[in-house]
Design a protein around this motif. Structure first.
Motif, PDB file in Angstrom:
ATOM      1  N   VAL A 448     -30.156  -2.387   1.785  1.00 34.91           N
ATOM      2  CA  VAL A 448     -31.096  -3.314   2.437  1.00 34.91           C
ATOM      3  C   VAL A 448     -30.543  -4.718   2.577  1.00 34.91           C
ATOM      4  O   VAL A 448     -31.109  -5.541   3.312  1.00 34.91           O
ATOM      5  CB  VAL A 448     -32.438  -3.368   1.676  1.00 34.91           C
ATOM      6  CG1 VAL A 448     -33.023  -1.973   1.517  1.00 34.91           C
ATOM      7  CG2 VAL A 448     -32.294  -4.047   0.314  1.00 34.91           C
ATOM      8  N   CYS A 449     -29.444  -5.014   1.907  1.00 35.53           N
ATOM      9  CA  CYS A 449     -28.927  -6.387   1.908  1.00 35.53           C
ATOM     10  C   CYS A 449     -28.202  -6.703   3.212  1.00 35.53           C
ATOM     11  O   CYS A 449     -27.201  -6.059   3.556  1.00 35.53           O
ATOM     12  CB  CYS A 449     -27.988  -6.593   0.720  1.00 35.53           C
ATOM     13  SG  CYS A 449     -27.377  -8.275   0.562  1.00 35.53           S
ATOM     14  N   GLY A 450     -28.686  -7.724   3.923  1.00 37.16           N
ATOM     15  CA  GLY A 450     -28.027  -8.176   5.132  1.00 37.16           C
ATOM     16  C   GLY A 450     -26.957  -9.203   4.825  1.00 37.16           C
ATOM     17  O   GLY A 450     -26.864  -9.717   3.704  1.00 37.16           O
ATOM     18  N   GLY A 458     -25.053 -11.036  -4.593  1.00 37.51           N
ATOM     19  CA  GLY A 458     -23.822 -11.047  -5.357  1.00 37.51           C
ATOM     20  C   GLY A 458     -23.987 -11.690  -6.716  1.00 37.51           C
ATOM     21  O   GLY A 458     -23.430 -11.209  -7.713  1.00 37.51           O
ATOM     22  N   ARG A 459     -24.783 -12.776  -6.789  1.00 37.76           N
ATOM     23  CA  ARG A 459     -25.001 -13.427  -8.081  1.00 37.76           C
ATOM     24  C   ARG A 459     -25.696 -12.483  -9.065  1.00 37.76           C
ATOM     25  O   ARG A 459     -25.321 -12.405 -10.244  1.00 37.76           O
ATOM     26  CB  ARG A 459     -25.824 -14.704  -7.890  1.00 37.76           C
ATOM     27  CG  ARG A 459     -25.027 -15.856  -7.284  1.00 37.76           C
ATOM     28  CD  ARG A 459     -25.797 -17.156  -7.389  1.00 37.76           C
ATOM     29  NE  ARG A 459     -26.990 -17.160  -6.563  1.00 37.76           N
ATOM     30  CZ  ARG A 459     -27.026 -17.513  -5.280  1.00 37.76           C
ATOM     31  NH1 ARG A 459     -25.909 -17.911  -4.669  1.00 37.76           N
ATOM     32  NH2 ARG A 459     -28.159 -17.507  -4.608  1.00 37.76           N
ATOM     33  N   LEU A 479     -21.160  -4.730  -5.766  1.00 37.54           N
ATOM     34  CA  LEU A 479     -20.631  -6.084  -5.613  1.00 37.54           C
ATOM     35  C   LEU A 479     -19.337  -6.053  -4.802  1.00 37.54           C
ATOM     36  O   LEU A 479     -19.133  -6.874  -3.888  1.00 37.54           O
ATOM     37  CB  LEU A 479     -20.381  -6.694  -6.996  1.00 37.54           C
ATOM     38  CG  LEU A 479     -19.751  -8.088  -7.019  1.00 37.54           C
ATOM     39  CD1 LEU A 479     -20.698  -9.117  -6.400  1.00 37.54           C
ATOM     40  CD2 LEU A 479     -19.380  -8.490  -8.449  1.00 37.54           C
ATOM     41  N   PHE A 480     -18.461  -5.107  -5.111  1.00 38.20           N
ATOM     42  CA  PHE A 480     -17.212  -4.964  -4.359  1.00 38.20           C
ATOM     43  C   PHE A 480     -17.495  -4.600  -2.906  1.00 38.20           C
ATOM     44  O   PHE A 480     -16.869  -5.133  -1.976  1.00 38.20           O
ATOM     45  CB  PHE A 480     -16.353  -3.899  -5.031  1.00 38.20           C
ATOM     46  CG  PHE A 480     -15.061  -3.606  -4.314  1.00 38.20           C
ATOM     47  CD1 PHE A 480     -14.084  -4.578  -4.161  1.00 38.20           C
ATOM     48  CD2 PHE A 480     -14.817  -2.343  -3.785  1.00 38.20           C
ATOM     49  CE1 PHE A 480     -12.893  -4.312  -3.498  1.00 38.20           C
ATOM     50  CE2 PHE A 480     -13.631  -2.061  -3.123  1.00 38.20           C
ATOM     51  CZ  PHE A 480     -12.674  -3.049  -2.983  1.00 38.20           C
ATOM     52  N   GLU A 481     -18.436  -3.725  -2.701  1.00 36.91           N
ATOM     53  CA  GLU A 481     -18.777  -3.282  -1.343  1.00 36.91           C
ATOM     54  C   GLU A 481     -19.318  -4.434  -0.503  1.00 36.91           C
ATOM     55  O   GLU A 481     -18.986  -4.559   0.684  1.00 36.91           O
ATOM     56  CB  GLU A 481     -19.808  -2.155  -1.427  1.00 36.91           C
ATOM     57  CG  GLU A 481     -20.244  -1.592  -0.088  1.00 36.91           C
ATOM     58  CD  GLU A 481     -21.268  -0.481  -0.243  1.00 36.91           C
ATOM     59  OE1 GLU A 481     -22.073  -0.293   0.699  1.00 36.91           O
ATOM     60  OE2 GLU A 481     -21.285   0.185  -1.304  1.00 36.91           O
ATOM     61  N   LEU A 482     -20.158  -5.289  -1.108  1.00 34.37           N
ATOM     62  CA  LEU A 482     -20.814  -6.354  -0.352  1.00 34.37           C
ATOM     63  C   LEU A 482     -19.957  -7.610  -0.213  1.00 34.37           C
ATOM     64  O   LEU A 482     -20.026  -8.305   0.808  1.00 34.37           O
ATOM     65  CB  LEU A 482     -22.144  -6.730  -1.008  1.00 34.37           C
ATOM     66  CG  LEU A 482     -23.262  -5.685  -0.960  1.00 34.37           C
ATOM     67  CD1 LEU A 482     -24.498  -6.203  -1.678  1.00 34.37           C
ATOM     68  CD2 LEU A 482     -23.608  -5.320   0.479  1.00 34.37           C
ATOM     69  N   THR A 483     -19.164  -7.914  -1.247  1.00 34.15           N
ATOM     70  CA  THR A 483     -18.467  -9.211  -1.261  1.00 34.15           C
ATOM     71  C   THR A 483     -16.955  -9.089  -1.308  1.00 34.15           C
ATOM     72  O   THR A 483     -16.266 -10.116  -1.225  1.00 34.15           O
ATOM     73  CB  THR A 483     -18.917 -10.037  -2.483  1.00 34.15           C
ATOM     74  OG1 THR A 483     -18.425  -9.411  -3.683  1.00 34.15           O
ATOM     75  CG2 THR A 483     -20.433 -10.134  -2.548  1.00 34.15           C
TER      76      THR A 483
END
Length: 714
Positions: A448-450, A458-459, A479-483
Motif C-alpha cells: 500500500v505504500c506509495g 522507512g523510518r 525496507l530494502f524493497e522500498l528504499t
C-alpha cells in the motif's frame, strides 16, 4: 488349539529382528497373546494395536506376513474369529500379487490361509461368514475363490453377508459378475443387496439406465445400508456411484450421474438431501461441469423449500457464481444476528461477491468465516474488490491491534496486499499495527505504500528491523524493497546464517539469493552454513543446502560450491517426503546451465519418476540438452500431468521443449487434459481444487496454442 504350545511358538519367533510401522516388532507377541486371551478388554486393545502396527493406515510391513499364520490359528480356534479374519482381509487388501516386497509377502501369507477362509464361509455366525467372504476376495485369487463365493451366494440368506459376497464377486471378476449384479437390483432383493448390486454394476462397467436410476433413488438415504460392510471405500453409496460414473468420462454417464444427483436434491427428504449434498460436494472436486450442472437442481430445491438453505451452505459455496440465484436468500440469512449469519455471508461471498461486501463491511469483527472466504480460504487469494466501506472497516480494526484475534491480522494483510495502492489510505493503521503483527503487516506496507510515503514507512521499518523482535527479517526485506537500503537486511541475514538452524538458514539463503551481487558480503557466511556431509542429514538440512547453493550461484556464480550441494539433494530419493527437496534442487540446477553438467547422470536417474520428471526435464534441457530425447520426454511429461503428479510444471516443460517434441499422439493427450470433464488437479481443499484445475485448464489451452505445428490452423 493348544494355547500353551501356541504361545511358546509366538515367543520363539524372531520378532525383535522384524519391523512394523513403529520400528521393532518386539511388541507383536504381547498383542497376539492378548488377542488369544480370555480378557475381552485386553483383546480389543491388542487388536487395535495390531491395526496400528502391522496394518498401519493401509500399509503393511516386514512383520505383517510373519503375523498372519499366528492370526489364522487364533481364528481357526474360534477365538474372536470375525475380528481376526477381518484383520486378515485388511492385510490382503493392502498387499500386492507379485514381487518380493513386504506387500507381496503379506498377500501371499493371507492367500496361504484360504482353506481357513473358505471353510469359514459355512460358519454358523453370520459375522464370520461376512468377514470370510471379504477376506477371501481380497486375496485376489480368483481361480480359488470365485466359485466358492458364487456357491455361497446361492445358499446365503443373511442380507449383509449376501452384500459382502456380491461385492467380493465383483472385485474378483467385474465383467463375469455384471449379469448377477444387474439381476440383484430388483425390488425382490433385500435393500442391502440391492445397494451392493448397484455399486457392483458401476464397478462392472454396466450401462447406467433408468432401472438403475430408479432403484438407487428408491433406496436413498442409503448410507445406513452399508454401515456394517467391510469395504470402507463404498461406505457412501450415492457419492461412490456418481463419482464412478463421472470418472468414466462419457456424456451418457455424466447425464446419468447428474440426473441422479438432481433428482436426489429435489426430493425434499432431509436424509436424502444430506447424502445428495455430500455427494455433490465430492463431485465438484471430480467434474469440471459440476458447478454448472448442479446449480439448477439445487436452486430449484431452495425455491421449493427455502428452509433448506442453511443445510446446503457448503455446497452453495462450491458452486460459486453458478448459484447466484440463491443470493437474495443468502443475503437475508446474512443480515440476521444469529449463529448462521456468518456462514451464510461466507457462502454469499462465493456466490455473489458484490452483494456480500456491504454485509461484510457492516460487521467485520463478527464475521470470521466470511472474512476467510473473502480472502480465498486456506489456499486461495482475495476475491473481494477494494470497496470504500470495507476498506474503512479494515482500517478501523487495524487501528485497535490489541482487539484483533485469530486469523484477523493475516486476513487484513492479505486483503491490503491484494488491493495494493488502492488501499494507500490504510498505511497509517498498517504502520501502527506493525509492532504487534510484524510478520503479517510488513507485506501490507510494501503493497500500500506509495512513493510519497516511503520515507515515513522507512523510518518505522528501520526501527522494526533493528528491534531484535521476530519481525526483523520481514521488516528489513520490505525496507530494502522500498528504499534500497541493504545494510539492515544484510545484518539480519548474517545473524540467521550464523545461528545454524536449518529453517533459518534456508530462509536467509533464499533472501540473499534474491539480492544477487548486493549480498556478496554474505558469501563466507553462506559457505559456513552448509550441513555436514558426514552427518545424518534431515530434509530441512538438505533444503537449506539447496537454498545456499542457489545463493552462491546467484551472488557470485560459484558453481564449484553449488554442484556438490545439489548432488547430495538429488541423491535423496528413497523417502516420499524428499520430493520437494529434489524438485528444488533440480530447479536450481537448471539455473546453472552448462555449469550444471556434472549433475547430468543424477538427473537422468530421476527422469522416469512422474513426481520428478517435469523438473528434471527442465533441468536437463538447461544443462545437457543433447542428452534429452525430447519426444520421449514429452511422453513422460504427459504421464506426470495425467497422474496429477506435477501437472503445472509438466506444462511449463512441454512449452520449453517446443513444437518439435510433440507428436500427434502427444497433442491428442494434451487436448484431452485441457478439454475433458474429469479434473486433472483433483486434490485440495474445497474451492482450492476447482480453482487450481481451472488454472491448469487455462494454461493447458495456452500451451496447446503455443505448440501448434506449422501445418496446424491458428
Amino acid at each position: 488349539m493348544d494355547l500353551s504350545r501356541f504361545l511358546a511358538e509366538v515367543d520363539t519367533h524372531p520378532w525383535a529382528g522384524l519391523t512394523h510401522a513403529y520400528g521393532s516388532a518386539a511388541d507383536v507377541p504381547d498383542c497376539l497373546r492378548g488377542l488369544a486371551g480370555e480378557d475381552d478388554e485386553k483383546a480389543a486393545e491388542a487388536l487395535s494395536d495390531l491395526y496400528g502396527s502391522i496394518l498401519h493406515q493401509g500399509s503393511v510391513y516386514e512383520a505383517t506376513a510373519h503375523a498372519v499364520p499366528f492370526l489364522a490359528r487364533i481364528a481357526a480356534a474360534g477365538i474372536r474369529t470375525a475380528d481376526v479374519v477381518a484383520l486378515l482381509g485388511g492385510i490382503a487388501e493392502n498387499g500386492v500379487d507379485d514381487g518380493e516386497s513386504d506387500e507381496a509377502a503379506a498377500r501371499r501369507a493371507v492367500t496361504a490361509e484360504l482353506p481357513l477362509l473358505l471353510a469359514s464361509l459355512e460358519a454358523g455366525d453370520s459375522g464370520v461368514r461376512q468377514a470370510a467372504a471379504w477376506a477371501a476376495a481380497m486375496t485376489g485369487a480368483t481361480g480359488d475363490v470365485y466359485g466358492a463365493l458364487r456357491d455361497r451366494f446361492a445358499a446365503e440368506t443373511d442380507p449383509q453377508v449376501l452384500a459382502e459376497l456380491l461385492g467380493g464377486l465383483v472385485h474378483l471378476d467385474p465383467a463375469g459378475t455384471a449379469a448377477l449384479a444387474s439381476e440383484a437390483i430388483g425390488p425382490d432383493r433385500p435393500a442391502e443387496v440391492r445397494i451392493a448390486a448397484l455399486m457392483g454394476c458401476v464397478d462392472a462397467g454396466a450401462d447406467w439406465g433408468p432401472d438403475h436410476h430408479d432403484a438407487m433413488l428408491a433406496l436413498l438415504p442409503a448410507d445406513h445400508l452399508v454401515a456394517d460392510r467391510m469395504d470402507l471405500d463404498r461406505s457412501e453409496p450415492l457419492q461412490y456411484v456418481v463419482s464412478a460414473l463421472l470418472l468414466r468420462n462419457t456424456p451418457a454417464d455424466r447425464d446419468g450421474a447428474y440426473g441422479l444427483l438432481g433428482a436426489a436434491l429435489r426430493t425434499g427428504r432431509p436424509g436424502v438431501l444430506a447424502e445428495a449434498v455430500w455427494a455433490s460436494e465430492s463431485v465438484v472436486q471430480v467434474s469440471r461441469s459440476a458447478r454448472e450442472r448442479l446449480a439448477g437442481p439445487l436452486c430449484d430445491a431452495i425455491r421449493r423449500d427455502p428452509t433448506i438453505t442453511e443445510t446446503v451452505l457448503p455446497l452453495l459455496r462450491l458452486l460459486g457464481g453458478h448459484a447466484a440465484e440463491a443470493g437474495p436468500l443468502l443475503a437475508e440469512l446474512a443480515s440476521r444476528d444469529d449463529g448462521q449469519a456468518d456462514q451464510a455471508l461466507a457462502a454469499l461471498v462465493d456466490v455473489d461477491t458484490d452483494r456480500a461486501v456491504p454485509f461484510l463491511a457492516r460487521d467485520l469483527a463478527r464475521r470470521p468465516r466470511a472474512l476467510d472466504a473473502a480472502c480465498g480460504g486456506l489456499l486461495g487469494s482475495p476475491r473481494v474488490p477494494c470497496d470504500a466501506a470495507l476498506l474503512t472497516a479494515v482500517r478501523a480494526r487495524l487501528a485497535e491491534p490489541d482487539a484483533l484475534s485469530g486469523q484477523e491480522p493475516y486476513r487484513y494483510a492479505a486483503l491490503l496486499e491484494a488491493w495494493g495502492s488502492r488501499a494507500s489510505s490504510a498505511l497509517p493503521e498498517v504502520l501502527a499495527a506493525l509492532g504487534k503483527f510484524p510478520q503479517q503487516m510488513t507485506r501490507a506496507v510494501a503493497a500500500v505504500c506509495g512513493p510519497e510515503d516511503r520515507a515515513t514507512a522507512g523510518r518505522v521499518l528501520r526501527r522494526e528491523a533493528r528491534s531484535g523482535q521476530e519481525g526483523r527479517l520481514a521488516a528489513a526485506r520490505v525496507l530494502f524493497e522500498l528504499t534500497d537500503e541493504a545494510q539492515p537486511l544484510l545484518t539480519v541475514l548474517a545473524e540467521r546464517l550464523a545461528d545454524g538452524d536449518a529453517h533459518g538458514v534456508r530462509e536467509a539463503a533464499s533472501v540473499a539469493a534474491a539480492m544477487g551481487p548486493r549480498a556478496a558480503g554474505l558469501l563466507a557466511a553462506l559457505s559456513a552454513a552448509t550441513s555436514d556431509p558426514a552427518a545424518n542429514r534431515t530434509v530441512p538440512d538438505l533444503d537449506a543446502d539447496v537454498a545456499v547453493a542457489e545463493a552462491l550461484w546467484r551472488i557470485a556464480g560459484r558453481a564449484e560450491q553449488a554442484v556438490p550441494l545439489l548432488r547430495a539433494a538429488l541423491g535423496e530419493t528413497e523417502l516420499s517426503w524428499t520430493r520437494w527437496t529434489v524438485a528444488r534442487a533440480a530447479r536450481v540446477t537448471a539455473l546453472l546451465g552448462g555449469e550444471g553438467r556434472p549433475l547430468t547422470e543424477a538427473l537422468e536417474r530421476l527422469l522416469p519418476e512422474p513426481l520428478h520428471s517435469p523438473v528434471i526435464v527442465l533441468a536437463l534441457h538447461a544443462v545437457a540438452p543433447e542428452r534429452l530425447d525430447v519426444r520421449a520426454a514429452a511422453g513422460l511429461l504427459l504421464d506426470s500431468a495425467e497422474q496429477d503428479a506435477d501437472p503445472f510444471t509438466a506444462l511449463d516443460a512441454l512449452l520449453e521443449l517446443g513444437p518439435s517434441a510433440m507428436t500427434g499422439e502427444h497433442r491428442r493427450r494434451l487436448t484431452q487434459l485441457a478439454e475433458r470433464d474429469v479434473r486433472v488437479t483433483a486434490s485440495g481443499a474445497d474451492t482450492a481444487t476447482t480453482s487450481a484445475d481451472g488454472r491448469f485448464q487455462e494454461r493447458a489451452r495456452e500451451v496447446l496454442r503455443a505448440l501448434r505445428g506449422p501445418d496446424e490452423e491458428a
